[in-house]
Write a protein that holds these residues in place. Structure first.
Motif, PDB file in Angstrom:
ATOM      1  N   ALA A 125     -19.099   7.678  -6.225  1.00 26.35           N
ATOM      2  CA  ALA A 125     -18.617   7.684  -4.842  1.00 26.35           C
ATOM      3  C   ALA A 125     -17.124   8.000  -4.771  1.00 26.35           C
ATOM      4  N   PRO A 126     -16.668   8.627  -3.673  1.00 28.41           N
ATOM      5  CA  PRO A 126     -15.230   8.843  -3.472  1.00 28.41           C
ATOM      6  C   PRO A 126     -14.508   7.506  -3.328  1.00 28.41           C
ATOM      7  N   PHE A 127     -13.269   7.455  -3.767  1.00 24.22           N
ATOM      8  CA  PHE A 127     -12.509   6.212  -3.676  1.00 24.22           C
ATOM      9  C   PHE A 127     -11.033   6.557  -3.562  1.00 24.22           C
ATOM     10  N   VAL A 128     -10.233   5.545  -3.243  1.00 24.45           N
ATOM     11  CA  VAL A 128      -8.787   5.719  -3.201  1.00 24.45           C
ATOM     12  C   VAL A 128      -8.128   4.384  -3.523  1.00 24.45           C
ATOM     13  N   LYS A 129      -6.988   4.441  -4.158  1.00 25.17           N
ATOM     14  CA  LYS A 129      -6.250   3.233  -4.499  1.00 25.17           C
ATOM     15  C   LYS A 129      -5.321   2.860  -3.353  1.00 25.17           C
ATOM     16  N   ILE A 130      -5.272   1.572  -3.052  1.00 22.98           N
ATOM     17  CA  ILE A 130      -4.415   1.079  -1.965  1.00 22.98           C
ATOM     18  C   ILE A 130      -3.059   0.671  -2.535  1.00 22.98           C
ATOM     19  N   GLU A 131      -2.018   1.234  -1.963  1.00 21.23           N
ATOM     20  CA  GLU A 131      -0.661   0.928  -2.407  1.00 21.23           C
ATOM     21  C   GLU A 131      -0.169  -0.382  -1.795  1.00 21.23           C
ATOM     22  N   GLN A 132      -0.435  -0.553  -0.492  1.00 17.17           N
ATOM     23  CA  GLN A 132      -0.100  -1.813   0.156  1.00 17.17           C
ATOM     24  C   GLN A 132      -0.908  -1.960   1.436  1.00 17.17           C
ATOM     25  N   TYR A 133      -0.962  -3.194   1.940  1.00 15.37           N
ATOM     26  CA  TYR A 133      -1.668  -3.423   3.191  1.00 15.37           C
ATOM     27  C   TYR A 133      -0.959  -4.518   3.959  1.00 15.37           C
ATOM     28  N   ASP A 134      -1.152  -4.517   5.274  1.00  7.43           N
ATOM     29  CA  ASP A 134      -0.568  -5.537   6.135  1.00  7.43           C
ATOM     30  C   ASP A 134      -1.590  -5.936   7.181  1.00  7.43           C
ATOM     31  N   CYS A 135      -1.615  -7.213   7.489  1.00  9.43           N
ATOM     32  CA  CYS A 135      -2.536  -7.720   8.510  1.00  9.43           C
ATOM     33  C   CYS A 135      -1.938  -7.481   9.889  1.00  9.43           C
TER      34      CYS A 135
ATOM     35  N   TYR B  70     -10.013 -11.051  -7.693  1.00  9.38           N
ATOM     36  CA  TYR B  70      -8.908 -10.125  -7.489  1.00  9.38           C
ATOM     37  C   TYR B  70      -7.608 -10.739  -8.006  1.00  9.38           C
ATOM     38  N   GLU B  71      -6.782  -9.934  -8.586  1.00  9.50           N
ATOM     39  CA  GLU B  71      -5.457 -10.373  -8.991  1.00  9.50           C
ATOM     40  C   GLU B  71      -4.460  -9.841  -7.980  1.00  9.50           C
ATOM     41  N   ARG B  72      -3.702 -10.721  -7.378  1.00 10.15           N
ATOM     42  CA  ARG B  72      -2.742 -10.310  -6.355  1.00 10.15           C
ATOM     43  C   ARG B  72      -1.557  -9.606  -7.031  1.00 10.15           C
ATOM     44  N   LYS B  73      -1.278  -8.388  -6.590  1.00  9.30           N
ATOM     45  CA  LYS B  73      -0.181  -7.612  -7.161  1.00  9.30           C
ATOM     46  C   LYS B  73       0.635  -7.003  -6.031  1.00  9.30           C
ATOM     47  N   GLU B  74       1.479  -7.859  -5.442  1.00  5.49           N
ATOM     48  CA  GLU B  74       2.357  -7.393  -4.369  1.00  5.49           C
ATOM     49  C   GLU B  74       1.567  -6.655  -3.295  1.00  5.49           C
ATOM     50  N   LYS B  75       0.503  -7.278  -2.845  1.00  2.00           N
ATOM     51  CA  LYS B  75      -0.327  -6.715  -1.787  1.00  2.00           C
ATOM     52  C   LYS B  75      -0.891  -5.337  -2.152  1.00  2.00           C
ATOM     53  N   SER B  76      -1.098  -5.079  -3.376  1.00  2.00           N
ATOM     54  CA  SER B  76      -1.640  -3.776  -3.765  1.00  2.00           C
ATOM     55  C   SER B  76      -2.469  -3.942  -5.022  1.00  2.00           C
TER      56      SER B  76
ATOM     57  N   GLU C 136      -2.103   5.312  -2.076  1.00  7.97           N
ATOM     58  CA  GLU C 136      -1.038   5.633  -3.020  1.00  7.97           C
ATOM     59  C   GLU C 136      -0.412   6.974  -2.675  1.00  7.97           C
ATOM     60  N   ARG C 137       0.865   7.098  -2.910  1.00 13.46           N
ATOM     61  CA  ARG C 137       1.591   8.340  -2.620  1.00 13.46           C
ATOM     62  C   ARG C 137       1.121   9.428  -3.561  1.00 13.46           C
ATOM     63  N   PRO C 138       1.123  10.689  -3.081  1.00 15.90           N
ATOM     64  CA  PRO C 138       0.691  11.797  -3.949  1.00 15.90           C
ATOM     65  C   PRO C 138       1.445  11.842  -5.266  1.00 15.90           C
ATOM     66  N   ALA C 139       2.738  11.474  -5.248  1.00  8.77           N
ATOM     67  CA  ALA C 139       3.535  11.529  -6.469  1.00  8.77           C
ATOM     68  C   ALA C 139       3.051  10.512  -7.502  1.00  8.77           C
ATOM     69  N   ASP C 140       2.365   9.463  -7.009  1.00 14.43           N
ATOM     70  CA  ASP C 140       1.900   8.414  -7.915  1.00 14.43           C
ATOM     71  C   ASP C 140       0.516   8.690  -8.482  1.00 14.43           C
ATOM     72  N   ARG C 141      -0.109   9.738  -7.987  1.00  9.08           N
ATOM     73  CA  ARG C 141      -1.494  10.001  -8.378  1.00  9.08           C
ATOM     74  C   ARG C 141      -1.555  10.980  -9.542  1.00  9.08           C
ATOM     75  N   GLY C 142      -2.441  10.728 -10.443  1.00  6.15           N
ATOM     76  CA  GLY C 142      -2.641  11.663 -11.532  1.00  6.15           C
ATOM     77  C   GLY C 142      -3.483  12.841 -11.086  1.00  6.15           C
ATOM     78  N   ARG C 143      -3.642  13.798 -11.957  1.00  6.24           N
ATOM     79  CA  ARG C 143      -4.418  14.993 -11.609  1.00  6.24           C
ATOM     80  C   ARG C 143      -5.874  14.661 -11.338  1.00  6.24           C
ATOM     81  N   SER C 144      -6.348  13.608 -11.976  1.00  2.94           N
ATOM     82  CA  SER C 144      -7.763  13.247 -11.807  1.00  2.94           C
ATOM     83  C   SER C 144      -7.997  12.333 -10.623  1.00  2.94           C
TER      84      SER C 144
END
Length: 883
Positions: free
Chosen positions: A71-81, A167-173, A94-102
């Motif tokens: 399935a398609p997926f995406v990594k969340i950089e941060q979130y706010d309620c 889940y391990e909390r990592k600065e809201k991401s 995640e920002r394009p600069a942070d994403r790998g080619r894959s």
């Protein structure tokens, strides 16, 4: 249970299911009941679809959960309620600069249902996920609706707390969201089934489909006859019909639908039965064009984007041909939907809603110093105060020169020429703006907002500007030009007015310029006074305006739900639904409830593929049955399109006899000798043949979900090689379609095609399932049946509707590949196909073709027949020598 019974939105239903519920095939089994043929109340009618819809949705979620590793997926950089009570969150990917080619290119869109995951999706990650960590998200807003790029807004099934559920909390991401499915169409159906919401819309046609007259003698009422066609008094309709080049059955179908609309009946539903190649789209476009001539507001829908595009293209071509003028007014036609999914070409850009709004935005001058009012005022300012503008121009230029300590010598001696240059430059710029602006208004404004009188004034003004331009660029245009621009009608310059009296005789350029200046000013002021267009604040308001005012609106059945929210100054009268037999009845509810629609025309063919239903429970409950099919089975009259123009007679013979009871005939074009075409030599590759492959074996793919036949793949590839060589030798262009009854066969063929060089060819190639070919046609069709077993088991390919579609896609050549013993013993329609091919001498063994025989031997690891013969001769020779 439905939204109308207090159970909230469809997303609320989904959120109420645990993961175990979704994966449980029996979750709705005892709640889903067979949808009846008739209903006693509208409430019962609407509620009959509720549990089959929920079960279908559950089954799709279940299937996607099991395949979540792909399935398609995406990594969340941060979130706010954003709203704790409603569990609404803003998430940033995640920002394009942070994403790998894959990294995935997926971006969540409104209507998507996502599942949270602490890691990238992989095999078994669902079974490892506990209920504590099972959190679903509904995307309620994405960047296309105004959010910053890379952001989207969701509503969660429960509070997001990354400290729980593994889940391990990592600065809201540090977590992922994985796509499960998009619920947009499901949600629109759900709302259409809501009785309270439905009562606020239009229920006239819903009452009609509930209260269907049943007939006793089906044979007497199966087909509508000429006597059913009402008396059309409008002579203009008859004259317009002659322009459409329709056959008798097409004409009768159109006239009957128009007659129903003009009759005293409050509501009506007409059925047009369109077998393959009978001009279904041509009939629809002709009907819609005539309804437009009658100023009848019409909604045109179809289940798929491809069908919508086909109708729009045909209608647009008809409008342009019938207009006879250029540019053609298109403002009364709107195509709207998702541009990314529609994937239309330049031919449809002029009628696509967002493009139209962009074009009109410039004309209305939103946020810019442009627009039609600015065009006219600037033009009038030049004509009436040209000399003053010129002086201002000179003053500004002098100021620039002074600032730069620069001065043009003898400038006063060049003033006349400079004035001419100034006027020419200014006029060219302004007239170009006027032409672009008013041509856009002429083409894109709905007739209800831009009258014929205003259109004539626009054409008159543009014509006058063209005449002024002609004389302005004559060699002697500079003679006394300033006097022309100083002249004012208010000043009543008698000497200049006397010059105008000589128009028509041998007059000079000066007099013509003066005359056309006065004419242009008069036309511009008249247009300025008579043109009354609404003011808009943004692009969205223009889009709403176009949808509200256009006479013909084209979209998918699902997208038509977007019309619910708009107040309609002029209500729709008729809805035309194409491919209506391929549409679940509950999905038909969406366009049938658009405000004030009282007449429906359903166009389809229940002998072709119905709507796809994934759940066996829902399928058994008749969830996939269309409104077209139900009304047909209840005895509603159908207008049969009786002439097919696609298939040569040898291809059409079996399907027309077996699926349409020989009530459909071959058109005059297909019975001509020149319609028969040959692309390969040999009897096996004539117009119609069954090619027997006896030694093939069927096998399942790696997932065990689909079936393939490697030997059939070998034969298909060899035929494609031969066709490729043929097109290189003859330079003949043609299209080839390979229809595979199983998806695993497609994968196997495409894998082998990567090793073949089919470039530099005039042969276009499409490989797909039967579903992928419905609605399309190709010059040559190679049909792979795949099944090869001793038991005669052929599974779902025994379905006659599927077989009908597969047999009716070819224009000139249809070559069927199959195992004769398996198909003959299947006791299905395929046994009849094999027998029919034998009777007609169209049955061949694959090894009769030398190239195919060699390819089969190579696939088995054996020497070819020729090599075997030479080997045997060598053995005999050696044996004789020894003796």
């Amino acid at each position: 249970m439905s939204d109308s019974e207090g159970h909230g939105s469809l997303a609320d239903q989904i959120f109420s299911w645990s993961m175990e519920d979704v994966l449980n095939p029996d979750f709705f089994k005892h709640k889903v009941e067979r949808i009846p043929m008739t209903f006693d109340t509208v409430r019962n009618y609407l509620s009959s679809f509720t549990y089959p819809l929920l079960e279908e949705l559950r089954e799709e979620m279940c299937s996607n959960l099991k395949a979540i590793s792909r399935a398609p997926f995406v990594k969340i950089e941060q979130y706010d309620c954003k709203n704790h009570k409603e569990r609404v969150y803003i998430m940033d990917v995640e920002r394009p600069a942070d994403r790998g080619r894959s990294a995935s290119s997926y971006r969540p869109r409104t209507g998507d249902i996502l599942i949270m995951s602490q890691s990238r999706p992989s095999d078994g990650c669902v079974t490892m996920m506990g209920q504590e960590s099972y959190i679903l998200l509904e995307v309620v807003e994405d960047e296309s609706l105004g959010l910053p790029q890379g952001s989207f807004q969701v509503r969660a099934s429960r509070d997001i707390d990354l400290s729980r559920g593994g889940y391990e909390r990592k600065e809201k991401s540090g977590f992922f969201v994985v796509y499960l499915l998009n619920t947009t169409t499901y949600s629109r159906i759900w709302k259409a089934m809501n009785i309270e919401l439905a009562e606020k819309r239009s229920l006239g046609l819903i009452f009609k489909v509930v209260d269907v007259d049943q007939k006793d003698d089906m044979d007497d009422i199966l087909f509508a006859s000429e006597s059913d066609v009402g008396s059309i008094q409008n002579i203009e309709i008859g004259l317009n019909l002659t322009k459409l080049s329709l056959n008798e059955s097409q004409t009768n179908a159109i006239l009957s639908c128009i007659s129903e609309r003009e009759s005293q009946n409050d509501t009506s539903i007409s059925l047009i039965w369109g077998p393959p190649g009978t001009g279904k789209t041509k009939t629809i476009s002709g009907l819609v064009w005539l309804l437009d001539q009658l100023k009848c507001r019409t909604l045109i829908c179809a289940p798929t984007n491809n069908a919508v595009k086909e109708i729009a293209s045909r209608l647009l071509k008809l409008l342009k041909e019938s207009s006879g003028i250029s540019p053609c007014r298109l403002g009364d036609v709107i195509l709207f939907g998702n541009e990314e999914r529609l994937k239309f070409g330049d031919d449809l850009r002029d009628v696509f809603l967002e493009h139209r709004a962009d074009s009109l935005k410039r004309c209305f001058g939103i946020g810019l110093q442009t627009g039609w009012k600015n065009c006219l005022s600037s033009l009038l300012e030049l004509f009436e105060h040209g000399a003053v503008l010129y002086k201002t121009f000179l003053h500004k230029e002098k100021m620039k020169d002074d600032e730069n300590d620069y001065y043009f010598e003898n400038q006063s001696n060049q003033s006349e020429e400079t004035f001419l240059s100034f006027v020419r430059k200014k006029f060219v710029s302004l007239s170009k703006e006027c032409r672009e602006c008013f041509n856009t208004l002429y083409v894109h404004m709905p007739a209800a907002a831009l009258s014929e009188v205003c259109c004539k004034q626009i054409k008159d003004l543009l014509g006058s500007l063209e005449c002024f331009n002609t004389f302005l660029f004559k060699k002697d245009a500079g003679n006394d030009l300033e006097r022309v621009f100083r002249f004012s009608l208010e000043e009543q310059d008698e000497s200049l007015l006397e010059c105008i009296d000589f128009v028509g005789s041998n007059i000079n350029t000066f007099t013509n310029l003066l005359n056309w200046k006065i004419v242009c000013c008069g036309k511009a002021k008249l247009l300025e006074q008579s043109l009354h267009l609404p003011s808009f604040s943004d692009k969205l308001s223009i889009m709403d305006f176009c949808l509200q005012m256009s006479n013909l609106v084209i979209c998918t059945t699902s997208t038509s739900a977007g019309l619910y929210r708009l107040p309609l100054p002029k209500p729709f009268e008729v809805v035309v639904i194409d491919e209506a037999a391929q549409l679940k009845e509950c999905e038909s509810l969406i366009p049938l409830q658009v405000s004030s629609i009282s007449h429906a025309v359903l166009v389809g063919d229940e002998c072709q593929l119905p709507a796809l239903v994934k759940s066996k429970v829902s399928e058994n409950a008749m969830f996939g049955r269309s409104l077209f099919e139900r009304l047909s089975q209840l005895g509603s009259k159908k207008h049969l399109l009786k002439v097919q123009y696609r298939m040569c007679p040898s291809i059409s013979l079996f399907p027309l006899k077996n699926f349409y009871n020989a009530k459909v005939f071959n058109g005059p074009n297909v019975i001509k000798e020149d319609y028969i075409k040959r692309y390969l030599p040999g009897e096996m590759f004539g117009s119609y043949s069954f090619i027997n492959i006896t030694d093939g074996t069927e096998s399942t793919d790696n997932n065990g979900h689909s079936t393939k036949n490697d030997l059939e793949v070998v034969v298909i590839l060899e035929i494609l090689r031969s066709l490729h060589r043929a097109t290189l030798e003859t330079m003949q262009s043609f299209s080839v379609g390979v229809i595979c009854l199983y998806s695993a066969q497609i994968v196997a063929i495409q894998k082998q095609l990567r090793n073949m060089n089919l470039s530099n060819s005039n042969m276009s190639l499409k490989i797909s399932t039967v579903d992928g070919f419905q609605g399309s046609e190709e010059d040559v069709i190679i049909l792979s049946t795949v099944r090869s077993n001793a038991a005669g088991s052929i599974g779902f390919i025994a379905n006659s509707n599927r077989t009908n579609v597969a047999l009716t896609r070819a224009r000139y050549c249809l070559w069927i590949l199959g195992n004769e013993p398996t198909l003959t013993s299947s006791q299905s329609v395929w046994a009849k196909i094999v027998l029919d091919a034998k009777v007609r001498d169209c049955f061949f063994d694959a090894t009769e073709d030398k190239n195919i025989a060699k390819a089969i031997d190579r696939a088995r690891g054996l020497p070819s027949a020729v090599d075997s013969l030479n080997f045997n001769r060598l053995c005999i020779s050696e044996s004789l020598k020894k003796e």
